[in-house]
Scaffold this active site. Structure first.
Site, PDB file in Angstrom:
ATOM      1  N   MET A  89      12.999  21.363  44.408  1.00 52.78           N
ATOM      2  CA  MET A  89      11.929  20.196  44.508  1.00 52.78           C
ATOM      3  C   MET A  89      11.197  19.596  43.423  1.00 52.78           C
ATOM      4  O   MET A  89      11.634  20.353  42.307  1.00 52.78           O
ATOM      5  CB  MET A  89      11.143  20.519  45.680  1.00 52.78           C
ATOM      6  CG  MET A  89      11.857  20.926  47.036  1.00 52.78           C
ATOM      7  SD  MET A  89      10.938  21.339  48.414  1.00 52.78           S
ATOM      8  CE  MET A  89      10.581  22.987  47.957  1.00 52.78           C
TER       9      MET A  89
ATOM     10  N   SER B 186      37.694  44.058  73.316  1.00 57.33           N
ATOM     11  CA  SER B 186      37.030  43.747  71.822  1.00 57.33           C
ATOM     12  C   SER B 186      36.941  42.259  71.889  1.00 57.33           C
ATOM     13  O   SER B 186      37.595  41.548  72.377  1.00 57.33           O
ATOM     14  CB  SER B 186      38.173  44.029  70.896  1.00 57.33           C
ATOM     15  OG  SER B 186      37.865  43.711  69.527  1.00 57.33           O
TER      16      SER B 186
END
Ligand code: PEP
Ligand code: MG
Length: 905
Positions: free
Chosen positions: A105, A770
């Site tokens: 910035m 799973s």
């Protein structure tokens, strides 16, 4: 609540804990001013709330008045006024978000100068040259940042002035030329904006603050946030601070200092400084800097003062800090501090060292929290093997690791080459935030200028990209560079050693990364913390992969994708024979050949993981993946014609073709139409397990059915598996004693929303679940896992439509909710149900936190991510996301092959 806070404002909490509001820089400036009472030039912070409000509805009501009041207070403290024609106060205006975004910035320095105040500054300082140099810098910076004028135009004039003056340094430009530059710069501004350069300090201040707000949404900042996973809605704070000048004279200077070495973690100060320069000169890497140790010779008192401050900062923040400081005519000023960024190697060393240090007394738990997955990844990075390669150039080893790639000299060219699939090393004179996309695309970075805290070094280090900076012998010109007469052209291969700061011609061989001793210490602590809470397994398909996973600390295999075993060159023709079989005998013969091959593979894997659970998933992908490409065969048919074998394969490929194979004949559906296949796999597996028992091993086998969506489906698949187990045991003449030495569970993946929703009934047939979160994500979002990321993910991330790529970090709300539901419903039916996850998310730290909170027993991920998962699992435990499971997982694992006799429980 006000928008604006002076650095010495009395907050309700320590300012360093108020980064949400003050941003990182503002919070630390307030901490240094009000708590540590360090010499900090006064100033004020405009909080992030103002920026957020600006982004939503423009300049916030009341901000102008608050800034005006804060300005008056600042002027009172300094005894000077901004824009005063006789003795002006100058200020800097800098961004400062909650999370550091170095160079992403904007910053404006020397604000407050105008045609009158510059004369006042010249008189007050008795230094006309300094005043006009500051003014021309201000006009250029303001022009570029606030008024959007290309910086090149100012640079070209400065270069011309230097040439005219016969000098190469900024400091060599005489005052007459600086006055001329000020005029010429103002003309550039007028030409571009149609208006004169703003003389009113209020207007200047408003313009700079607005530019900082706007830079939050600039393309560089957005790209950086996507990469660093920083939310787009935080906004930045803005810090307005009285300027001090490191470029007054030779008793002035500016530098960047770390309280320890951020690359290695070694104790002792570290950093760079420049005499007679402004801060931006150090960070931008425009001039080559001197090491901090040299400060001792030139400014011994300041050096001692700085070291004392470093010690206070470490004691206060209990961590390594980085600082920016300026010396103005012999007086030290601290401009910034923050907990410093560091390499993985340094992070591990510092965390372990600080546990033993009296001044810091870190607990092991705190040490664990200081290490990130990226730190571990960095030490697992590759290094160059051997030391024989001839060194072409030397620079500073700014970010460790080995990178090999083709030379590209602009960020755009580097990015384009990487998109073509080339490996790239980005070579630049120095880098700036404009080069970030090229750096991101590159394997490694090489710069001719700059120091260890220059942009290239800081960004590369943060990303774990090998980088060498300040290789001064490089002469870059157009599309090549030379080093002592050796020409390296665009596209040539070079090797960059970011650990040792060397550059070699050609492709130097690379070996896997080496981990420092602290790596094992930290992971050992992590294992202690997560024991009994969250296990870590690996996804591995071969014996060597399994062995590698175990070396990395895997506690079993959570997913062996057996289809990967079928794709080997020698297996493919056999699989094709099975698909093409026109009689049951032909099919049986092909399956028999596959059984023999798979049995050997399973033996290897079970041996590598002896005594630990191994989840073998029965075949999952669509059969047409094993057949040749229909398009290629169609072309061949139309041109040179097909052989008889090719014609048969072509027919089969057309038969098995699916428009959406991801939703097609996959997983258990394949088993339904080719039941012989699963039976063959289970037989091979049981034989392998019995081989291991015979060899004195202890195989623990979990047979996993993929893509199940209902109880009936799983019950059917379970019956085949159990039948195959019985047959295999009978065929091998196994005795009860042998059976007793192995453990076999039968379970399923949960990969579809339906399976998660119906987990209660599915659990009736499953010993374990799973979660396959790759498919679960695909099906929950309706995002094709093969297509969507390349096409639209970046647009979704940049526009904030998604916070994260859900294939990288599990979506905690949608997919996460299905996981939580699946766990709850599955365990309501079967409280001892063992539950894990084996999608790619199993190796991602944020996802691991989601899974830990959902009550999973283990995560499973690729072998190289196992250490990261071990750490993340411990961090999830420390964050209080888990409950201890103790022996539960164990008792689930005690079910044995005899489970086959109790299909219904
Ligand atoms: C899954 O879908 O998450 C998974 C592990 O299976 P695969 O990636 O093989 O489809
Ligand atoms: Mg899957």
């Amino acid at each position: 609540m006000p928008f604006v806070f002076d650095f010495d404002h009395t907050h309700r909490k320590p300012p360093m804990e108020m980064k949400d509001l003050l941003g990182g820089k503002g919070a630390n400036l307030a901490e240094m001013t009000s708590v540590l009472e360090l010499p900090v030039p006064p100033g004020f912070t405009i909080g992030t709330t103002a920026c957020r409000s600006y982004m939503e509805q423009g300049w916030p009501d009341g901000l102008t008045a608050e800034v005006a009041k804060a300005r008056l207070r600042l002027e009172k403290k300094m005894g000077k006024r901004i824009g005063d024609p006789s003795d002006p106060l100058l200020v800097s205006v800098r961004s400062g978000a909650k999370f550091s975004m170095p160079g992403m910035m904007d910053t404006v320095l020397n604000l407050g100068l105008n045609d009158h105040s510059v004369e006042g500054l010249a008189k007050q300082t008795d230094d006309e040259r300094f005043a006009f140099d500051s003014y021309r810098r201000f006009i250029a910076m303001y022009g570029r940042i606030v008024l959007d004028i290309p910086g090149d135009e100012f640079d070209a004039l400065l270069d011309a002035a230097k040439e005219l003056a016969g000098t190469t340094s900024d400091a060599g430009v005489p005052v007459e030329l600086l006055r001329y530059l000020v005029d010429a710069y103002q003309q550039i501004v007028e030409r571009h904006t149609g208006k004169p350069f703003p003389q009113d300090p209020d207007q200047q201040l408003r313009g700079a603050i607005e530019a900082v707000f706007a830079s939050w949404d600039g393309p560089r900042a957005v790209a950086y946030r996507v990469r660093e996973r920083i939310p787009h809605d935080l906004g930045t704070a803005v810090n307005v601070q009285a300027m001090v000048f490191g470029n007054r004279d030779d008793t002035s200077g500016t530098g960047v200092g770390f309280t320890r070495d951020p690359a290695t973690g070694a104790t002792g100060e570290y950093g760079d400084f420049l005499v007679n320069a402004q801060g931006e000169d150090v960070v931008a890497g425009i001039r080559n800097t001197e090491p901090l140790a040299a400060l001792k010779d030139q400014f011994p008192t300041i050096h001692a003062e700085l070291l004392a401050i470093f010690a206070r900062l470490e004691g206060h923040y209990r961590d390594m800090c980085d600082t920016e400081f300026t010396i103005e005519q012999g007086k030290l000023w601290m401009l910034q501090t923050r907990v410093g960024k560091r390499t993985g190697r340094a992070a591990l060393k510092m965390a372990v060292d600080m546990v033993g240090e009296k001044a810091i007394k870190l607990s092991k738990e705190e040490a664990l929290d200081r290490i990130t997955g990226e730190h571990l990844e960095q030490v697992l990075h590759p290094q160059f093997s051997g030391s024989g390669a001839t060194v072409l150039a030397r620079g500073l080893g700014a970010s460790p690791g080995a990178a090999v790639g083709r030379v590209y000299l602009t960020a755009d060219d580097a990015q384009a080459a990487a998109e073509r699939g080339e490996k790239v090393v980005l070579v630049r004179s120095e880098t700036s935030p404009e080069d970030v996309h090229g750096m991101l695309a590159a394997e490694g970075i090489l710069t001719a200028r700059g120091g260890l805290v220059s942009h290239a070094a800081v960004v590369a280090r943060g990303w774990g990209k090998p980088a060498v900076v300040g290789a001064e012998a490089l002469r870059i010109s157009g599309s090549s560079f030379t080093v002592d007469g050796t020409v390296v052209k665009e596209g040539d291969w070079i090797s960059v050693d970011g650990t040792h700061g060397t550059v070699m011609l050609g492709q130097v061989p690379v070996t896997a990364g080496e981990t420092p001793p602290e790596f094992e210490t930290i992971l050992g602590w992590a294992d202690q913390v997560r024991a009994g809470h969250l296990g870590v397994r690996a996804n591995a398909d071969t014996g060597p992969d399994a062995a590698n996973a175990r070396r990395h600390g895997a506690e079993g295999i959570g997913l062996c994708r057996t289809e990967h075993m079928f794709l080997a060159e020698d297996r493919l023709p056999v699989v094709r024979r099975m698909i093409l079989a026109s009689t049951p005998e032909e099919e049986e013969q092909a399956l028999e050949a596959l059984r023999v091959a798979q049995r050997a593979d399973f033996v290897d894997i079970l041996e590598a993981m002896d005594g630990l659970p191994v989840t073998i998933r029965l075949l999952d992908p669509p059969l047409h993946e094993f057949l040749p490409d229909t398009q290629e065969l169609a072309i061949k048919e139309a041109t040179s014609g097909l052989t008889e074998e090719e014609s048969r394969l072509y027919e089969a490929a057309k038969t098995w073709h699916e428009f959406n194979p991801m939703l097609g004949t996959r997983g258990v559906r394949l088993g339904v139409i080719k039941p012989g296949l699963y039976a063959m796999q289970v037989r091979a597996l049981m034989e392998a397990a019995l081989d291991r028992v015979a060899a004195g091993g202890h195989p623990i086998v979990e047979i996993m059915i993929p893509l199940t969506v209902s109880r009936e489906e799983l019950a059917l698949a379970r019956s085949w598996v159990e039948g195959a187990i019985t047959e295999a045991l009978a065929a091998t003449g196994a005795t009860g004693a042998e059976e007793g030495k192995m453990e076999v569970l039968i379970g399923t993946m949960i990969e579809t929303p339906r399976a998660a929703l119906r987990a209660g009934e599915i659990a009736e047939e499953a010993d374990f679940f799973s979660f396959g979160t790759n498919d679960l994500t695909q099906m929950t979002f309706g995002f094709s896992r093969d297509d969507v990321e390349g096409r639209m993910m970046s647009a979704y991330l940049e526009q904030g439509l998604l916070k994260r790529n859900p294939f990288e970090v599990v979506d905690p709300d949608g997919v996460g909710e299905l996981v939580r539901l699946g766990v709850e419903r599955g365990r309501a039916t079967r409280p001892t149900l063992k539950i894990g996850v084996c999608g790619e998310h199993g190796g991602d730290p944020e996802s691991i936190a989601t899974f830990a909170a959902a009550g999973l027993d283990y995560v499973s991920c690729s072998p190289f991510r196992v250490p990261i998962a071990r750490l993340a699992a411990a961090q999830a435990v420390l964050a209080g996301l888990t409950t201890a499971k103790g022996p539960k997982a164990k008792s689930a694992g005690k079910a044995t092959a005899k489970a086959k006799s109790k299909t219904k429980r």
